[in-house]
Design a protein around this motif. Structure first.
Motif, PDB file in Angstrom:
ATOM      1  N   UNK A  11      60.784  59.948  58.068  1.00 28.19           N
ATOM      2  CA  UNK A  11      60.660  59.175  59.547  1.00 28.19           C
ATOM      3  C   UNK A  11      59.178  59.165  59.833  1.00 28.19           C
ATOM      4  N   UNK A  15      54.908  58.246  59.251  1.00 28.65           N
ATOM      5  CA  UNK A  15      54.499  58.318  60.602  1.00 28.65           C
ATOM      6  C   UNK A  15      53.537  58.845  59.939  1.00 28.65           C
ATOM      7  N   UNK A  18      51.260  57.343  57.398  1.00 23.87           N
ATOM      8  CA  UNK A  18      50.386  55.858  58.097  1.00 23.87           C
ATOM      9  C   UNK A  18      49.591  55.479  58.681  1.00 23.87           C
ATOM     10  N   UNK A  19      49.646  57.319  60.042  1.00 21.63           N
ATOM     11  CA  UNK A  19      48.152  57.085  60.992  1.00 21.63           C
ATOM     12  C   UNK A  19      46.943  57.787  60.526  1.00 21.63           C
ATOM     13  N   UNK A  22      45.566  54.465  59.055  1.00 18.98           N
ATOM     14  CA  UNK A  22      44.844  54.151  60.016  1.00 18.98           C
ATOM     15  C   UNK A  22      44.538  54.594  60.627  1.00 18.98           C
ATOM     16  N   UNK A  26      40.753  53.074  60.635  1.00 21.20           N
ATOM     17  CA  UNK A  26      39.432  52.543  61.661  1.00 21.20           C
ATOM     18  C   UNK A  26      38.308  53.314  62.168  1.00 21.20           C
ATOM     19  N   UNK A  60      45.392  47.356  58.959  1.00 19.75           N
ATOM     20  CA  UNK A  60      46.165  47.241  59.920  1.00 19.75           C
ATOM     21  C   UNK A  60      47.429  46.227  60.097  1.00 19.75           C
ATOM     22  N   UNK A  61      47.705  45.281  59.287  1.00 19.59           N
ATOM     23  CA  UNK A  61      49.055  45.012  59.267  1.00 19.59           C
ATOM     24  C   UNK A  61      49.545  45.190  58.164  1.00 19.59           C
ATOM     25  N   UNK A  63      49.743  48.189  56.541  1.00 20.27           N
ATOM     26  CA  UNK A  63      50.616  49.828  56.947  1.00 20.27           C
ATOM     27  C   UNK A  63      51.713  49.178  58.091  1.00 20.27           C
ATOM     28  N   UNK A  64      51.430  48.145  59.375  1.00 16.42           N
ATOM     29  CA  UNK A  64      52.760  48.112  59.589  1.00 16.42           C
ATOM     30  C   UNK A  64      53.971  47.779  58.684  1.00 16.42           C
ATOM     31  N   UNK A  65      53.961  46.522  57.560  1.00 17.48           N
ATOM     32  CA  UNK A  65      54.627  46.021  56.732  1.00 17.48           C
ATOM     33  C   UNK A  65      55.646  46.720  55.513  1.00 17.48           C
ATOM     34  N   UNK A  67      55.167  50.409  56.996  1.00 18.75           N
ATOM     35  CA  UNK A  67      56.632  50.935  58.005  1.00 18.75           C
ATOM     36  C   UNK A  67      57.310  50.051  57.482  1.00 18.75           C
ATOM     37  N   UNK A  68      57.880  48.586  57.877  1.00 13.38           N
ATOM     38  CA  UNK A  68      58.547  48.314  58.103  1.00 13.38           C
ATOM     39  C   UNK A  68      59.407  48.365  56.898  1.00 13.38           C
TER      40      UNK A  68
ATOM     41  N   UNK B  78      38.850  46.031  66.768  1.00 14.65           N
ATOM     42  CA  UNK B  78      39.652  46.481  66.588  1.00 14.65           C
ATOM     43  C   UNK B  78      40.431  47.144  67.636  1.00 14.65           C
ATOM     44  N   UNK B  85      49.685  49.330  65.631  1.00 15.95           N
ATOM     45  CA  UNK B  85      50.714  50.048  64.843  1.00 15.95           C
ATOM     46  C   UNK B  85      50.974  51.398  65.568  1.00 15.95           C
ATOM     47  N   UNK B  89      54.949  52.236  64.880  1.00 19.08           N
ATOM     48  CA  UNK B  89      55.483  53.361  64.339  1.00 19.08           C
ATOM     49  C   UNK B  89      55.845  54.205  65.666  1.00 19.08           C
ATOM     50  N   UNK B 272      60.820  46.742  64.245  1.00 20.96           N
ATOM     51  CA  UNK B 272      59.808  46.817  63.660  1.00 20.96           C
ATOM     52  C   UNK B 272      59.554  45.183  63.120  1.00 20.96           C
ATOM     53  N   UNK B 273      60.162  44.812  62.454  1.00 20.96           N
ATOM     54  CA  UNK B 273      59.935  43.683  61.944  1.00 20.96           C
ATOM     55  C   UNK B 273      59.210  43.045  63.131  1.00 20.96           C
ATOM     56  N   UNK B 276      55.062  44.116  62.988  1.00 23.73           N
ATOM     57  CA  UNK B 276      54.722  43.452  61.262  1.00 23.73           C
ATOM     58  C   UNK B 276      54.593  41.901  62.440  1.00 23.73           C
ATOM     59  N   UNK B 279      51.045  41.071  64.651  1.00 23.17           N
ATOM     60  CA  UNK B 279      49.876  41.956  64.195  1.00 23.17           C
ATOM     61  C   UNK B 279      49.533  40.299  63.558  1.00 23.17           C
TER      62      UNK B 279
END
Lengths: 94, 545
Positions: A11, A15, A18-19, A22, A26, A60-61, A63-65, A67-68, B78, B85, B89, B272-273, B276, B279
């Motif tokens: 995990x 993370x 992904x960071x 990010x 960014x 960003x969207x 990245x969270x996807x 992650x999930x 941004x 994020x 995380x 978590x979802x 997502x 965002x």
């Protein structure tokens, strides 16, 4: 606790990766590299500008996807109590 | 039908909807009141979080700000999205696993200290109270501008609506009205954008239509003697764009009213979802905003190119001049700079439908959307205020043996108190609202964010480290902002300090955040580690099934 610790390690790796993406998107691309990127024009729009005001948000969207989705898979590993590491090192403490 | 009549309809219908949902969502225990009984689906929590997040500022002011800042508007685009994020995380899943009611709950248990709880509760109170004042002010403005209702009466109406569903339903009522408010606000925001995109370019998708508009906009700005719209760092230095964006991102991940949303989901996975979905839903507005910004700027500058000073006679200027939001010198604006200097940025979203000659119905929709945005954020903030008073201070410290029923009564009373306070602050603002919101983000970035992240990822972080880190981060940020904004905060002639290493007040929170991390680490290492039961608790949080 064997699989618990290695799943947690994964995990943290997830993370971190992904960071890093990010931060690159960014700050690297959209801010510090913006002037350079603006020299590239895609479909009429300077790329640096597009990254800063649209592209970064899409990333960003995404990245969270990711992650999930990956986290769900790690959850499954935790539930079955088995990871590749466990199979490779019988009886070894992590 | 006139704009006003349409607005009564759109606002009346949406408000009736919120009251109905609030009634249907009423609760009977503190678990329902503070965390909606852990029953919120990922999708619903995503929509609620998005509405909670997008305030009147996002809805009304942001596109206007971007319109005038060009590229540098990215700090808000941004800054107010990138933090999700970090939330997803680094915070949301673990807080859901932790499973209590508030942010001070986490601080108290992780750092085994009720003193830390009180500090955290006071910070949460300060941040949320000042933030919510701006929202109620926004409600008053929307009522007075669109419905010609007196400002104070507008605020009062907003207060009554929020009080109804918040007192009856607590977090549950607030969550489901927020879902409805998201639907209203996103519809109200995108419809004018799609209509204008269609009008200007024949392409209904604003994010695609900008490809055609941006080159023309760049050109017009150059023709009129301004710098190109897409040129970076014309308003803020590169360092400040970085600092402010990062500060807003870290602040996002440290704001209590956003964090507590993740307590309400059915499971850790859903937390978590929902991040997502949140965002995703936020991104719909945040990628449309720059489009609206460009369309509006293009319209205005194009008209100015054609009419020159005669732009004063155009219908949208005539309509908005009485509100005082447009102020041209006698004889009309002589330069593009004068033109832009005389237009209040809030007009961009409010007047753009009129500028583009869209129907009165669309304008009324924008009014309802702005109100939805303001009320949804206000209600989330009010819950944080109530929980800090009723749960953290009363329920955990003053009277821990109170029954659930009593705690619920106190909770409901505190929300009522908070609503009244917020309304009063909206009617009698403290004067430095913009500073306060900047401060809210800086404070969250410098205090809550580091403390929670270190709490989860570093077992060695202990009580002494956290208290030291929070104090230093908070103190530094607060002092710097006061020094740099002395004109507004202290009423002096100019700032006492211009900037700190080139970083402005809006971005100074990142230095506070850095100090917090460093001080927490150093102090933790030279003092005893946290007790075993805390270390076990942390391991439990990380096992996020």
């Amino acid at each position: 606790m064997n699989s618990g610790k290695s799943v947690w390690k994964r995990r943290k790796q997830l993370i971190s990766v992904l960071l890093v993406v990010w931060a690159i998107v960014a700050f690297g691309l959209s801010i510090f590299g913006a002037e350079k990127l603006n020299e590239i024009v895609v479909a009429g729009m300077p790329l640096g500008f597009w990254m800063a005001q649209q592209g970064s948000i899409f990333v960003f969207v995404l990245l969270i996807l990711i992650f999930a989705l990956v986290s769900d898979r790690l959850d499954a590993q935790l539930r079955t109590g088995a990871t590749a590491d466990d199979d490779a090192k019988p009886g070894a403490a992590t | 039908m006139s704009i006003q009549s349409w607005t009564w309809i759109t606002v009346g219908l949406t408000f009736a909807g919120y009251l109905y949902i609030g009634y249907r969502s009423r609760v009977s225990n503190t678990r329902g009141f503070y965390v909606a009984g852990h029953g919120v689906s990922a999708l619903a929590n995503g929509a609620a979080t998005a509405a909670d997040w997008m305030s009147a500022a996002s809805f009304i002011s942001m596109a206007g700000l971007i319109s005038f800042m060009g590229f540098d508007g990215t700090v808000y685009l941004m800054g107010w999205t990138g933090g999700y994020v970090l939330l997803a995380l680094l915070l949301a899943p673990y807080l859901r696993k932790f499973g209590r009611y508030t942010v001070p709950d986490f601080v108290a248990e992780r750092y085994y200290s009720n003193g830390a709880r009180v500090v955290a509760a006071i910070c949460a109170l300060f941040v949320s109270l000042t933030y919510v004042a701006g929202q109620m002010g926004g409600v008053g403005v929307a009522f007075s501008r669109f419905l010609e209702v007196r400002f104070e009466v507008g605020v009062a109406i907003g207060m009554v609506i929020v009080a109804f569903f918040a007192v009856l339903g607590g977090m549950k009522g607030i969550t489901y009205t927020q879902v409805a408010q998201y639907c209203v606000l996103i519809f109200a925001y995108t419809v004018p954008a799609i209509a204008i995109a269609l009008l200007l370019t024949g392409n209904p998708v604003p994010q695609l239509a900008i490809a055609e508009i941006l080159p023309k906009l760049d050109q017009i700005q150059l023709d009129l003697g301004l710098t190109a719209y897409s040129n970076p760092f014309t308003n803020l230095s590169q360092l400040n764009v970085f600092a402010v964006a990062l500060c807003l991102m870290a602040g996002t991940a440290g704001l209590p009213h956003v964090i507590v949303r993740f307590y309400t989901t059915r499971s850790v996975r859903d937390a978590r979802w929902s991040a997502f979905y949140a965002l995703l839903f936020i991104a719909i507005l945040y990628t449309t905003a720059p489009a609206i910004a460009m369309f509006a700027k293009y319209f205005i500058l194009n008209q100015y190119q054609e009419l020159g000073a005669g732009i004063t006679a155009s219908s949208w200027v005539q309509n908005w001049a009485p509100t005082g939001l447009i102020n041209f010198p006698d004889g009309g604006p002589q330069t593009a700079s004068e033109l832009l200097g005389g237009i209040n940025r809030d007009i961009i979203v409010l007047a753009t439908p009129e500028i583009a000659n869209l129907s009165a119905f669309v304008v009324a929709l924008v009014a309802a959307g702005g109100l939805a945005a303001a009320l949804s954020t206000a209600s989330g903030l009010l819950l944080v205020i109530s929980s800090a008073l009723a749960h953290d201070i009363y329920g955990e410290i003053i009277n821990p043996t109170a029954t659930d029923r009593n705690k619920l009564i106190v909770g409901r009373s505190m929300i009522l108190v908070a609503v009244v306070l917020a309304g009063l602050l909206g009617i009698f603002p403290l004067g430095f609202v913009a500073e306060v919101v900047a401060f809210a983000f800086g404070l969250a970035a410098a205090s809550f964010f580091p403390v929670i992240v270190m709490g989860i990822f570093w077992k060695r972080a202990n009580k002494q480290g956290a208290i030291a880190g929070m104090s230093v981060g908070l103190g530094f940020t607060f002092i710097m902002i006061v020094l740099m904004r002395a004109q507004n905060v202290l009423g002096l002639d100019h700032a006492i300090v211009e900037s700190f290493m080139g970083i402005s007040a809006q971005g100074i929170g990142i230095i506070g955040m850095l100090l917090n991390f460093v001080v927490t680490a150093v102090v933790s290492l030279v003092t005893p580690p946290p007790p075993d039961h805390v270390q076990e608790m942390i391991e439990g949080l990380r096992s996020t099934e």
